[in-house]
Scaffold this motif. Sequence first.
Motif, mmCIF file in Angstrom:
data_model
loop_
_atom_site.group_PDB
_atom_site.id
_atom_site.type_symbol
_atom_site.label_atom_id
_atom_site.label_comp_id
_atom_site.label_asym_id
_atom_site.label_seq_id
_atom_site.Cartn_x
_atom_site.Cartn_y
_atom_site.Cartn_z
ATOM 1 N N LEU A 45 -75.832 50.662 3.169
ATOM 2 C CA LEU A 45 -74.671 49.780 3.212
ATOM 3 C C LEU A 45 -74.415 49.203 1.828
ATOM 4 C CD1 LEU A 45 -72.631 48.252 5.082
ATOM 5 C CD2 LEU A 45 -74.367 46.475 5.255
ATOM 6 N N ILE A 46 -73.185 49.303 1.347
ATOM 7 C CA ILE A 46 -72.803 48.727 0.063
ATOM 8 C C ILE A 46 -72.071 47.410 0.283
ATOM 9 C CG2 ILE A 46 -71.353 49.044 -1.989
ATOM 10 C CD1 ILE A 46 -71.766 52.068 -1.644
ATOM 11 N N LEU A 47 -71.117 47.406 1.231
ATOM 12 C CA LEU A 47 -70.273 46.226 1.448
ATOM 13 C C LEU A 47 -69.853 46.178 2.905
ATOM 14 C CD1 LEU A 47 -68.308 44.021 -0.062
ATOM 15 C CD2 LEU A 47 -66.605 45.765 0.404
ATOM 16 N N PHE A 48 -69.856 44.975 3.464
ATOM 17 C CA PHE A 48 -69.305 44.779 4.797
ATOM 18 C C PHE A 48 -68.556 43.465 4.832
ATOM 19 C CE2 PHE A 48 -69.426 42.861 8.993
ATOM 20 C CZ PHE A 48 -68.702 43.816 9.684
ATOM 21 N N SER A 49 -67.338 43.507 5.359
ATOM 22 C CA SER A 49 -66.562 42.293 5.639
ATOM 23 C C SER A 49 -65.763 42.575 6.910
ATOM 24 C CB SER A 49 -65.625 41.953 4.477
ATOM 25 O OG SER A 49 -64.549 42.875 4.413
ATOM 26 N N ARG A 54 -68.157 49.718 3.313
ATOM 27 C CA ARG A 54 -68.456 50.755 2.317
ATOM 28 C C ARG A 54 -69.887 51.204 2.511
ATOM 29 N NH1 ARG A 54 -65.422 51.020 -3.144
ATOM 30 N NH2 ARG A 54 -63.529 49.916 -2.606
ATOM 31 N N LEU A 55 -70.043 52.538 2.598
ATOM 32 C CA LEU A 55 -71.362 53.126 2.772
ATOM 33 C C LEU A 55 -71.629 54.104 1.639
ATOM 34 C CD1 LEU A 55 -71.188 53.920 6.572
ATOM 35 C CD2 LEU A 55 -72.444 52.064 5.487
ATOM 36 N N ARG A 56 -72.870 54.126 1.180
ATOM 37 C CA ARG A 56 -73.290 55.093 0.162
ATOM 38 C C ARG A 56 -73.509 56.431 0.854
ATOM 39 N NH1 ARG A 56 -76.802 52.087 -1.956
ATOM 40 N NH2 ARG A 56 -75.493 51.437 -3.673
ATOM 41 N N MET A 57 -73.008 57.482 0.244
ATOM 42 C CA MET A 57 -73.194 58.845 0.732
ATOM 43 C C MET A 57 -73.948 59.633 -0.329
ATOM 44 S SD MET A 57 -71.792 58.976 3.659
ATOM 45 C CE MET A 57 -71.040 57.634 4.531
ATOM 46 N N LYS A 58 -74.293 60.866 -0.031
ATOM 47 C CA LYS A 58 -75.036 61.687 -0.976
ATOM 48 C C LYS A 58 -74.297 61.807 -2.305
ATOM 49 C CE LYS A 58 -76.808 66.298 -1.712
ATOM 50 N NZ LYS A 58 -76.727 67.676 -1.276
ATOM 51 N N ASP A 59 -72.993 62.042 -2.253
ATOM 52 C CA ASP A 59 -72.196 62.218 -3.466
ATOM 53 C C ASP A 59 -71.020 61.253 -3.483
ATOM 54 O OD1 ASP A 59 -73.725 64.368 -4.509
ATOM 55 O OD2 ASP A 59 -72.742 65.722 -3.097
ATOM 56 N N GLY A 60 -71.272 59.954 -3.445
ATOM 57 C CA GLY A 60 -70.188 58.982 -3.515
ATOM 58 C C GLY A 60 -70.287 57.922 -2.448
ATOM 59 N N LEU A 62 -68.208 56.099 1.211
ATOM 60 C CA LEU A 62 -67.217 56.162 2.278
ATOM 61 C C LEU A 62 -66.667 54.757 2.413
ATOM 62 C CD1 LEU A 62 -65.771 57.432 4.746
ATOM 63 C CD2 LEU A 62 -67.765 56.745 6.088
ATOM 64 N N ARG A 63 -65.344 54.627 2.364
ATOM 65 C CA ARG A 63 -64.693 53.329 2.516
ATOM 66 C C ARG A 63 -63.862 53.366 3.781
ATOM 67 N NH1 ARG A 63 -59.613 51.065 1.464
ATOM 68 N NH2 ARG A 63 -59.716 48.848 0.990
ATOM 69 N N ILE A 64 -64.079 52.393 4.652
ATOM 70 C CA ILE A 64 -63.291 52.252 5.873
ATOM 71 C C ILE A 64 -62.609 50.894 5.791
ATOM 72 C CG2 ILE A 64 -63.308 52.187 8.388
ATOM 73 C CD1 ILE A 64 -65.893 53.821 8.310
ATOM 74 N N ALA A 65 -61.282 50.895 5.914
ATOM 75 C CA ALA A 65 -60.503 49.658 5.847
ATOM 76 C C ALA A 65 -59.847 49.407 7.195
ATOM 77 C CB ALA A 65 -59.450 49.755 4.753
ATOM 78 N N GLY A 66 -59.653 48.131 7.515
ATOM 79 C CA GLY A 66 -59.023 47.771 8.778
ATOM 80 C C GLY A 66 -59.043 46.283 9.010
ATOM 81 N N GLU A 67 -59.185 45.902 10.277
ATOM 82 C CA GLU A 67 -59.158 44.487 10.669
ATOM 83 C C GLU A 67 -60.225 44.210 11.724
ATOM 84 O OE1 GLU A 67 -55.308 43.970 12.366
ATOM 85 O OE2 GLU A 67 -54.258 44.122 10.458
ATOM 86 N N ASN A 68 -60.682 42.972 11.733
ATOM 87 C CA ASN A 68 -61.589 42.471 12.784
ATOM 88 C C ASN A 68 -62.841 43.323 12.962
ATOM 89 O OD1 ASN A 68 -59.653 40.424 13.377
ATOM 90 N ND2 ASN A 68 -58.544 41.894 14.639
ATOM 91 N N PHE A 69 -63.450 43.740 11.855
ATOM 92 C CA PHE A 69 -64.634 44.591 11.927
ATOM 93 C C PHE A 69 -65.860 43.812 12.394
ATOM 94 C CE2 PHE A 69 -63.267 47.917 8.541
ATOM 95 C CZ PHE A 69 -62.419 48.493 9.463
ATOM 96 N N VAL A 70 -66.625 44.479 13.242
ATOM 97 C CA VAL A 70 -67.907 43.969 13.727
ATOM 98 C C VAL A 70 -68.877 45.151 13.711
ATOM 99 C CG1 VAL A 70 -69.142 42.996 15.702
ATOM 100 C CG2 VAL A 70 -66.792 42.276 15.231
ATOM 101 N N LEU A 71 -70.076 44.941 13.182
ATOM 102 C CA LEU A 71 -71.114 45.975 13.253
ATOM 103 C C LEU A 71 -71.820 45.827 14.596
ATOM 104 C CD1 LEU A 71 -72.762 45.986 9.711
ATOM 105 C CD2 LEU A 71 -71.169 47.632 10.684
ATOM 106 N N ARG A 89 -61.707 56.720 3.719
ATOM 107 C CA ARG A 89 -61.524 57.372 2.430
ATOM 108 C C ARG A 89 -62.882 57.679 1.806
ATOM 109 N NH1 ARG A 89 -57.412 55.266 -1.972
ATOM 110 N NH2 ARG A 89 -56.121 55.952 -0.252
ATOM 111 N N PHE A 90 -63.002 58.919 1.307
ATOM 112 C CA PHE A 90 -64.183 59.316 0.560
ATOM 113 C C PHE A 90 -63.909 59.090 -0.918
ATOM 114 C CE2 PHE A 90 -64.651 61.654 4.484
ATOM 115 C CZ PHE A 90 -65.999 61.479 4.762
ATOM 116 N N ILE A 91 -64.850 58.464 -1.609
ATOM 117 C CA ILE A 91 -64.715 58.154 -3.027
ATOM 118 C C ILE A 91 -65.858 58.842 -3.764
ATOM 119 C CG2 ILE A 91 -64.639 56.331 -4.760
ATOM 120 C CD1 ILE A 91 -63.783 54.446 -2.382
ATOM 121 N N ASP A 92 -65.513 59.738 -4.689
ATOM 122 C CA ASP A 92 -66.530 60.437 -5.480
ATOM 123 C C ASP A 92 -67.117 59.508 -6.530
ATOM 124 O OD1 ASP A 92 -66.074 62.820 -4.121
ATOM 125 O OD2 ASP A 92 -64.498 63.424 -5.504
ATOM 126 N N ASP A 93 -68.388 59.742 -6.853
ATOM 127 C CA ASP A 93 -69.025 58.987 -7.949
ATOM 128 C C ASP A 93 -68.645 59.562 -9.273
ATOM 129 O OD1 ASP A 93 -70.285 56.932 -6.667
ATOM 130 O OD2 ASP A 93 -72.167 57.980 -6.425
#
Length: 93
Positions: A45-49, A54-60, A62-71, A89-93
């Motif tokens: 886990l990189i960021l949660f709000s 945002r999650l770290r992947m092997k090569d970059g 993963l960003r998920i955007a939205g509303e009212n997120f709960v883990l 969205r996948f974001i390359d390093d």
Amino acid sequence: MKKWKQRIENMFTKHLELPSDVILELPRITTIGQLHAYIENHKGLILFSDTELRLRMKDGHLRIAGENFVLKMMLPEEILLEGKIKELRFIDD
């Protein structure tokens, strides 16, 4: 070197019948509409709000955007996210 790696990966996936996401360390993302996202094979886990994950992947990342997120669930390589998902969205390093 890249071709050699691809040959080895093909050998494992075809001859040993292992899933490619396991061999290649790729994420597996299962969504149920815009309400749930189940992510497997992440590297941390990189960021949660309440509006972004945002999650770290092997090569970059993963960003998920939205509303009212709960883990709803968080394990070392699996996350269950609930809320209104608007973007993946996948974001390359």
